[in-house]
Design a protein around this motif. Structure first.
Motif, short mmCIF file in Angstrom:
data_model
loop_
_atom_site.label_atom_id
_atom_site.label_comp_id
_atom_site.label_asym_id
_atom_site.label_seq_id
_atom_site.Cartn_x
_atom_site.Cartn_y
_atom_site.Cartn_z
N LEU A 51 0.82 -1.21 0.00
CA LEU A 51 0.00 0.00 0.00
C LEU A 51 0.85 1.26 0.00
O LEU A 51 0.53 2.24 -0.68
CB LEU A 51 -0.94 -0.01 1.21
CG LEU A 51 -1.92 1.17 1.30
CD1 LEU A 51 -2.85 1.21 0.10
CD2 LEU A 51 -2.72 1.09 2.60
N ALA A 52 1.96 1.26 0.75
CA ALA A 52 2.81 2.45 0.79
C ALA A 52 3.38 2.77 -0.59
O ALA A 52 3.50 3.94 -0.97
CB ALA A 52 3.94 2.26 1.80
N THR A 53 3.72 1.73 -1.33
CA THR A 53 4.23 1.94 -2.68
C THR A 53 3.17 2.56 -3.57
O THR A 53 3.42 3.54 -4.29
CB THR A 53 4.69 0.60 -3.29
OG1 THR A 53 5.75 0.05 -2.51
CG2 THR A 53 5.16 0.77 -4.73
N MET A 54 1.96 2.01 -3.53
CA MET A 54 0.89 2.53 -4.38
C MET A 54 0.46 3.94 -3.97
O MET A 54 0.15 4.77 -4.82
CB MET A 54 -0.31 1.59 -4.35
CG MET A 54 -0.14 0.37 -5.25
SD MET A 54 0.29 0.80 -6.96
CE MET A 54 -1.08 1.84 -7.41
N ILE A 282 11.37 -0.24 -8.30
CA ILE A 282 10.33 0.74 -8.59
C ILE A 282 9.77 1.32 -7.30
O ILE A 282 9.55 2.53 -7.17
CB ILE A 282 9.22 0.09 -9.44
CG1 ILE A 282 9.76 -0.23 -10.85
CG2 ILE A 282 8.00 1.01 -9.54
CD1 ILE A 282 8.83 -1.06 -11.69
N ALA A 283 9.55 0.45 -6.31
CA ALA A 283 9.07 0.93 -5.01
C ALA A 283 10.05 1.92 -4.40
O ALA A 283 9.64 2.95 -3.83
CB ALA A 283 8.85 -0.25 -4.07
N GLY A 284 11.34 1.65 -4.52
CA GLY A 284 12.34 2.56 -3.99
C GLY A 284 12.31 3.91 -4.65
O GLY A 284 12.51 4.95 -4.00
N ALA A 285 12.05 3.93 -5.96
CA ALA A 285 11.97 5.20 -6.68
C ALA A 285 10.84 6.07 -6.14
O ALA A 285 10.99 7.29 -5.99
CB ALA A 285 11.78 4.94 -8.17
N PHE A 286 9.69 5.47 -5.83
CA PHE A 286 8.54 6.23 -5.38
C PHE A 286 8.54 6.49 -3.88
O PHE A 286 8.26 7.61 -3.44
CB PHE A 286 7.25 5.52 -5.79
CG PHE A 286 6.93 5.66 -7.24
CD1 PHE A 286 6.35 6.81 -7.73
CD2 PHE A 286 7.23 4.64 -8.13
CE1 PHE A 286 6.07 6.96 -9.08
CE2 PHE A 286 6.96 4.77 -9.49
CZ PHE A 286 6.38 5.94 -9.96
N VAL A 287 8.86 5.50 -3.09
CA VAL A 287 8.77 5.64 -1.63
C VAL A 287 9.97 6.39 -1.07
O VAL A 287 9.83 7.29 -0.23
CB VAL A 287 8.64 4.25 -0.97
CG1 VAL A 287 8.64 4.38 0.55
CG2 VAL A 287 7.37 3.55 -1.44
N THR A 296 13.29 5.72 -13.03
CA THR A 296 12.82 6.87 -12.26
C THR A 296 11.30 6.87 -12.18
O THR A 296 10.62 6.13 -12.90
CB THR A 296 13.28 8.17 -12.93
OG1 THR A 296 12.62 8.28 -14.21
CG2 THR A 296 14.79 8.18 -13.14
N ARG A 297 10.76 7.72 -11.33
CA ARG A 297 9.31 7.84 -11.21
C ARG A 297 8.68 8.24 -12.55
O ARG A 297 7.66 7.68 -12.96
CB ARG A 297 8.95 8.85 -10.12
CG ARG A 297 9.38 8.43 -8.73
CD ARG A 297 9.03 9.48 -7.67
NE ARG A 297 9.73 10.76 -7.90
CZ ARG A 297 9.62 11.82 -7.12
NH1 ARG A 297 8.82 11.79 -6.05
NH2 ARG A 297 10.30 12.93 -7.37
N ASP A 298 9.28 9.22 -13.21
CA ASP A 298 8.72 9.68 -14.48
C ASP A 298 8.76 8.58 -15.54
O ASP A 298 7.79 8.40 -16.29
CB ASP A 298 9.48 10.90 -14.99
CG ASP A 298 9.08 12.18 -14.28
OD1 ASP A 298 7.93 12.25 -13.79
OD2 ASP A 298 9.90 13.11 -14.22
N HIS A 299 9.86 7.84 -15.61
CA HIS A 299 9.97 6.81 -16.63
C HIS A 299 8.99 5.67 -16.38
O HIS A 299 8.40 5.12 -17.33
CB HIS A 299 11.40 6.28 -16.70
CG HIS A 299 12.35 7.24 -17.34
ND1 HIS A 299 13.69 7.25 -17.07
CD2 HIS A 299 12.15 8.25 -18.23
CE1 HIS A 299 14.28 8.20 -17.78
NE2 HIS A 299 13.36 8.82 -18.48
#
Length: 400
Positions: A51-54, A282-287, A296-299
């Motif tokens: 959930l934290a990732t989303m 991917i989770a690391g990029a956002f969280v 990255t988040r944008d990519h």
């Protein structure tokens, strides 16, 4: 069909991405209306996307991400469409300015698109600007798979990996390339493997970064060394705990398609829940705001946004039914012979399993290159475009 109709049917037409303002506004409204589940009851991804990732992905998508990025990134490159075997195929086609560049058709997979390959375009077509030599240059063709992105979805069953491989051979013929090479990862590796086995006129060699025979029948490969046993164990782990998306799309793509077309948040969760290595990156990029290489988040959101705005959640899922489903009309097709052309293979450390050289040699008697990359995972071209491009150059250097 008249000769004039045949000529029109084979026409190659310029293409540009244009999203309606209404489609962007609807995406924002649906993001605002997301209904969230409660938090997972474990401390890892064993119950699925956390959930934290989303929540972090959703906040960035709704508040900071530029919904026009997909348009601008793709429209910066030459794009075209052409109809092959009844399906309109979209492709990016970038010609190198270097003399004697080698034509290369490169195929994405799921949950990817041509977007995951965009940052490898420069290193492959203009290697001198990226630490390579002019003799390493490629003319690059990046097609969107049928039912993906801006390619039309098939109106009939039967578009398996082999049929797509035949379509790619026709695309290269239509572009006037009488000698070319092919590359792919994920589903694209399956299509590239099929091209190699079909051996169409003009194909000089192939390169993949996912060993397709290992996924199809790992028990047939050598298992006498520690490295080989570790690879077998990794495949088994994936098949028992990590391939829920694979099973669902290969057996009931229409069912999951309803959710993927109705909720952008559901689509994003489904797409980032691919494999352990890629998910945590991917989770690391956002969280944490710490991307791994080019993830990255944008990519990441470029790719998810493209799926949403093209409405291809269901059609991309059906491609797994076509390629891997037991009920698909092409299921049980006799295996094609091993490729006769040279085969290159590169293994990346974060892949679902690390392919031993012995497996590549057993799978491809014509193996001519085996590379071991220092970084990167399943989405190698996306995560490490420079390193990926260096592997592709090395694999095809002897074929110049």
């Amino acid at each position: 069909m008249t000769a004039l109709e045949q000529q029109a049917d084979h026409a190659i037409r310029p293409f540009a991405v244009r999203f309606r303002r209404e489609a962007l506004d609807q995406l924002r409204r649906r993001l605002e209306a997301t209904r969230w589940p409660t938090r997972e009851l474990v401390g890892d991804r064993s119950q699925g996307v956390q959930l934290a990732t989303m929540r972090a992905l959703h906040r960035y998508w709704e508040d900071e991400y530029d919904l026009r990025r997909v348009e601008s990134r793709l429209n910066a490159l030459p794009q075209f469409t052409t109809e092959i075997d009844g399906v309109k195929i979209h492709f990016v086609h970038v010609k190198s300015q270097h003399r004697d560049a080698l034509p290369l058709i490169m195929t994405h997979g799921w949950p990817g698109s041509v977007i995951e390959m965009l940052d490898s375009v420069g290193p492959l077509t203009d290697p001198t600007a990226h630490g390579g030599a002019a003799t390493d240059a490629f003319h690059l063709v990046l097609p969107s798979l049928p039912g993906y992105g801006f390619s039309a979805e098939p109106a009939e069953v039967g578009w398996d990996l082999v049929r797509t491989a035949r379509a790619w051979a026709e695309l290269m013929r239509r572009l006037g390339y009488d000698r070319y090479v092919a590359q792919g990862g994920d589903v694209g590796a399956g299509i590239t493997d099929a091209i190699g086995r079909l051996g169409p006129q003009g194909l000089a060699g192939i390169h993949t970064n996912l060993l397709v025979p290992a996924l199809n029948d790992p028990s047939s490969l050598p298992n006498g060394t520690e490295e080989e046993r570790a690879a077998l164990a990794a495949i088994k782990e994936f098949q028992t705990t990590g391939n829920g998306y694979f099973v669902e799309m290969a057996t009931r793509p229409q069912t999951i398609g309803y959710a993927l077309l109705d909720s952008p948040s559901a689509l994003a969760a489904w797409m980032i829940d691919h494999d352990t290595d890629a998910y945590y990156k991917i989770a690391g990029a956002f969280v944490d705001g710490k991307p791994s290489g080019n993830l990255t988040r944008d990519h990441v959101l470029d790719n998810v946004t493209a799926y949403w705005l093209t409405g291809t959640g269901a059609s991309t899922a059906r491609s797994y039914w076509e390629a891997y489903g037991a009920d698909a009309p092409t299921a049980g097709r006799p295996p094609l012979p091993a490729p006769r052309v040279p085969v290159g293979f590169s293994t990346f450390p974060g892949e679902i399993w690390r392919t031993p050289r012995s497996w590549a040699e057993a799978s491809y008697p014509t193996l001519s290159y085996f590379g071991v990359a220092a970084r990167g995972g399943h989405f190698a071209a996306w995560e490490e475009p420079e390193l990926f491009a260096a592997e592709v150059r090395a694999a095809f250097r002897a074929l110049r």
